[in-house]
Design a protein around this motif. Structure first.
Motif, PDB file in Angstrom:
ATOM      1  N   LYS A   1       0.810  -1.228   0.000  1.00 56.40           N
ATOM      2  CA  LYS A   1       0.000   0.000   0.000  1.00 56.40           C
ATOM      3  C   LYS A   1       0.845   1.280   0.000  1.00 56.40           C
ATOM      4  N   THR A   2       2.004   1.222   0.644  1.00 58.30           N
ATOM      5  CA  THR A   2       2.853   2.432   0.707  1.00 58.30           C
ATOM      6  C   THR A   2       3.340   2.868  -0.677  1.00 58.30           C
ATOM      7  N   PRO A   3       4.002   1.982  -1.455  1.00 56.79           N
ATOM      8  CA  PRO A   3       4.408   2.422  -2.801  1.00 56.79           C
ATOM      9  C   PRO A   3       3.218   2.678  -3.719  1.00 56.79           C
ATOM     10  N   LEU A   4       2.108   1.941  -3.503  1.00 54.96           N
ATOM     11  CA  LEU A   4       0.934   2.140  -4.351  1.00 54.96           C
ATOM     12  C   LEU A   4       0.338   3.536  -4.114  1.00 54.96           C
TER      13      LEU A   4
ATOM     14  N   LEU B   1      -0.264   6.433  -6.956  1.00 52.18           N
ATOM     15  CA  LEU B   1      -1.542   7.111  -7.171  1.00 52.18           C
ATOM     16  C   LEU B   1      -1.395   8.627  -7.065  1.00 52.18           C
ATOM     17  N   LEU B   2      -0.644   9.086  -6.076  1.00 52.66           N
ATOM     18  CA  LEU B   2      -0.428  10.522  -5.923  1.00 52.66           C
ATOM     19  C   LEU B   2       0.325  11.104  -7.125  1.00 52.66           C
ATOM     20  N   ALA B   3       1.343  10.352  -7.580  1.00 54.18           N
ATOM     21  CA  ALA B   3       2.130  10.827  -8.723  1.00 54.18           C
ATOM     22  C   ALA B   3       1.297  10.849  -9.998  1.00 54.18           C
ATOM     23  N   SER B   4       0.484   9.799 -10.216  1.00 51.80           N
ATOM     24  CA  SER B   4      -0.327   9.735 -11.438  1.00 51.80           C
ATOM     25  C   SER B   4      -1.409  10.807 -11.438  1.00 51.80           C
ATOM     26  N   GLU B   5      -1.998  11.078 -10.271  1.00 47.92           N
ATOM     27  CA  GLU B   5      -3.000  12.144 -10.195  1.00 47.92           C
ATOM     28  C   GLU B   5      -2.365  13.521 -10.427  1.00 47.92           C
TER      29      GLU B   5
ATOM     30  N   ILE C   1      -2.394   4.129 -15.899  1.00 48.04           N
ATOM     31  CA  ILE C   1      -1.675   3.977 -14.625  1.00 48.04           C
ATOM     32  C   ILE C   1      -2.621   4.204 -13.455  1.00 48.04           C
ATOM     33  N   THR C   2      -3.444   5.262 -13.551  1.00 47.24           N
ATOM     34  CA  THR C   2      -4.378   5.581 -12.458  1.00 47.24           C
ATOM     35  C   THR C   2      -5.425   4.488 -12.276  1.00 47.24           C
ATOM     36  N   ASP C   3      -6.018   4.034 -13.383  1.00 49.06           N
ATOM     37  CA  ASP C   3      -7.067   2.992 -13.306  1.00 49.06           C
ATOM     38  C   ASP C   3      -6.525   1.695 -12.729  1.00 49.06           C
ATOM     39  N   GLN C   4      -5.361   1.260 -13.237  1.00 44.76           N
ATOM     40  CA  GLN C   4      -4.793   0.002 -12.763  1.00 44.76           C
ATOM     41  C   GLN C   4      -4.338   0.106 -11.313  1.00 44.76           C
ATOM     42  N   SER C   5      -3.873   1.288 -10.919  1.00 44.34           N
ATOM     43  CA  SER C   5      -3.477   1.485  -9.516  1.00 44.34           C
ATOM     44  C   SER C   5      -4.690   1.412  -8.602  1.00 44.34           C
TER      45      SER C   5
END
Length: 415
Positions: free
Chosen positions: A207-210, A214-218, A239-243
């Motif tokens: 969850k930490t790297p995920l 998510l923050l980077a992709s947003e 990237i956002t959807d798969q994350s």
């Protein structure tokens, strides 16, 4: 169940079975002693009858002519001479009458030679006595007497108590099975705890790297360069959807691990079925434009269920029907009432499930090995979760293949 409570239950069960086993052994020993006493009394009475007949009904003994010298050795005093064949006849007659059904050997005292004369080995099975070596010591102060031995007395008594010994053996087997079962339960509990700890640690580490992804992709999607470039916008949306999908899977694994430890917390309430399912169907249609969902549910049907978990059941069933379909998904949701309860059916036109795999589809982490399942993301936890919720509600769920195409999933809600 807490380890302390489990240990108390195991200890009490073990002490109870040991206590029963000890009591059974004591009862068996007491039964053997009673049987031995009964045998001695019966032999004494039978030998007294033999003395009576050999004496012609004229006996003048001040004390019993039958002496029990040892456990299997008897000496019988007679005041006059008697013939060995007559003695054998009376012994057979009286022992048969008193149901003394074991082998014996008798010998007579010869006052002329001052020796015990070996009589005969009498067997109920007509065995040869050649291998039998029986000792008959001479008895002092008696002139006319005979001796009798029962070489197989112990075996005879044990065979008469075979029910007791079988019961004791059965209790020992039960004790061994109990110990093995407890050992297996403890091992399984340790394994389950180890598995749950591993899943919790693994998912938390994911969850930490995920979250960073998510923050980077947003943040990327808000950049002007990304908005102006359709190709980059597509990549960032992927990237956002798969994350988000991966995050959903991780949350599902965490929930399963948590529920295994403490069980589901349900908040039952009355739900009107048709509008409830209709709302879920509309939400699913918005995410999947090409599907069609037909409802055939009576307007006045309502159920008692946990709203959150019940909606998850329906979402999971519909999601599977969509994912495992190679054509345009078509799902029919219908209800049927009878005297037993409510049947809620979900019929789809998917690829179906091989008959050999049907019994396992609700197992944790189980996935049917097909080309379609390889292309679909998942961990095999959806139907496991559905089964768990269904069991918590005291409902039943079943899946069967349709005659032509797809499967029908049936929820049974008893009255």
């Amino acid at each position: 169940m807490e380890i302390k409570k489990l240990n108390i239950i195991i200890t009490l069960g073990f002490v109870a079975i040991i206590g029963i086993l000890i009591a059974q052994l004591l009862w068996t020993r007491q039964a053997y002693n009673l049987e031995d006493k009964k045998f001695n009394q019966t032999v004494n009475i039978a030998l007294l009858e033999v003395v009576e007949k050999l004496s012609g009904g004229k006996t003048s003994f001040t004390e019993s002519p039958v002496q029990n010298i040892s456990n299997d050795y008897y000496v019988v005093n007679i005041n006059n001479e008697f013939h060995p064949e007559v003695l054998e006849h009376y012994l057979k007659t009286e022992f048969t009458r008193f149901q003394i059904n074991t082998d014996y050997v008798y010998a007579l005292y010869n006052c002329h030679s001052d020796q015990m004369i070996y009589g005969k080995f009498v067997s109920k099975h007509q065995e040869s006595p050649n291998e039998k070596v029986i000792k008959f010591p001479k008895h002092k102060n008696l002139v006319y007497y005979f001796s009798i031995r029962f070489p197989d007395k112990t075996t005879y008594l044990i065979s008469s108590l075979r029910f007791w010994y079988l019961l004791t053996f059965a209790l020992i087997i039960i004790l061994l099975v109990y110990v093995y079962s407890i050992y297996t339960i403890i091992q399984q509990k340790k394994f389950s705890e180890l598995q749950r700890d591993f899943i919790n640690n693994m998912t938390h580490e994911f969850k930490t790297p995920l979250s960073s992804i998510l923050l980077a992709s947003e943040a990327l999607t808000k950049q002007e360069q990304i908005k102006e470039n359709p190709k980059l916008q597509t990549y960032t949306s992927i990237i956002t959807d798969q994350s988000h999908k991966l995050n959903s899977h991780i949350e599902k694994i965490l929930n399963i691990a948590k529920n295994d430890a403490s069980g589901l917390s349900l908040k039952p309430q009355r739900i009107v079925l048709k509008p409830f399912i209709q709302e879920i169907a509309e939400t699913v249609k918005q995410k999947n434009e090409n599907i069609s969902i037909d409802l055939s549910i009576d307007d006045n049907i309502s159920v008692i269920a946990d709203e959150f978990h019940f909606s998850n059941i329906i979402y999971n069933i519909l999601d599977n029907s969509i994912k495992y379909c190679e054509t345009q998904p078509h799902i029919i949701i219908s209800s049927l009432n009878d005297t037993k309860g409510l049947y809620l059916k979900f019929k789809d036109n998917g690829i179906g499930i091989p008959a050999k795999n049907l019994p396992h589809i609700f197992d944790k982490f189980y996935r049917v090995n097909t080309s379609k399942s390889d292309a679909v993301n998942g961990f095999g936890l959806g139907l496991f979760y559905v089964k768990k919720v269904v069991q918590q509600h005291n409902w039943k769920i079943s899946v069967e293949n349709n005659s032509h195409q797809g499967i029908t999933t049936t929820l049974f809600l008893p009255l």
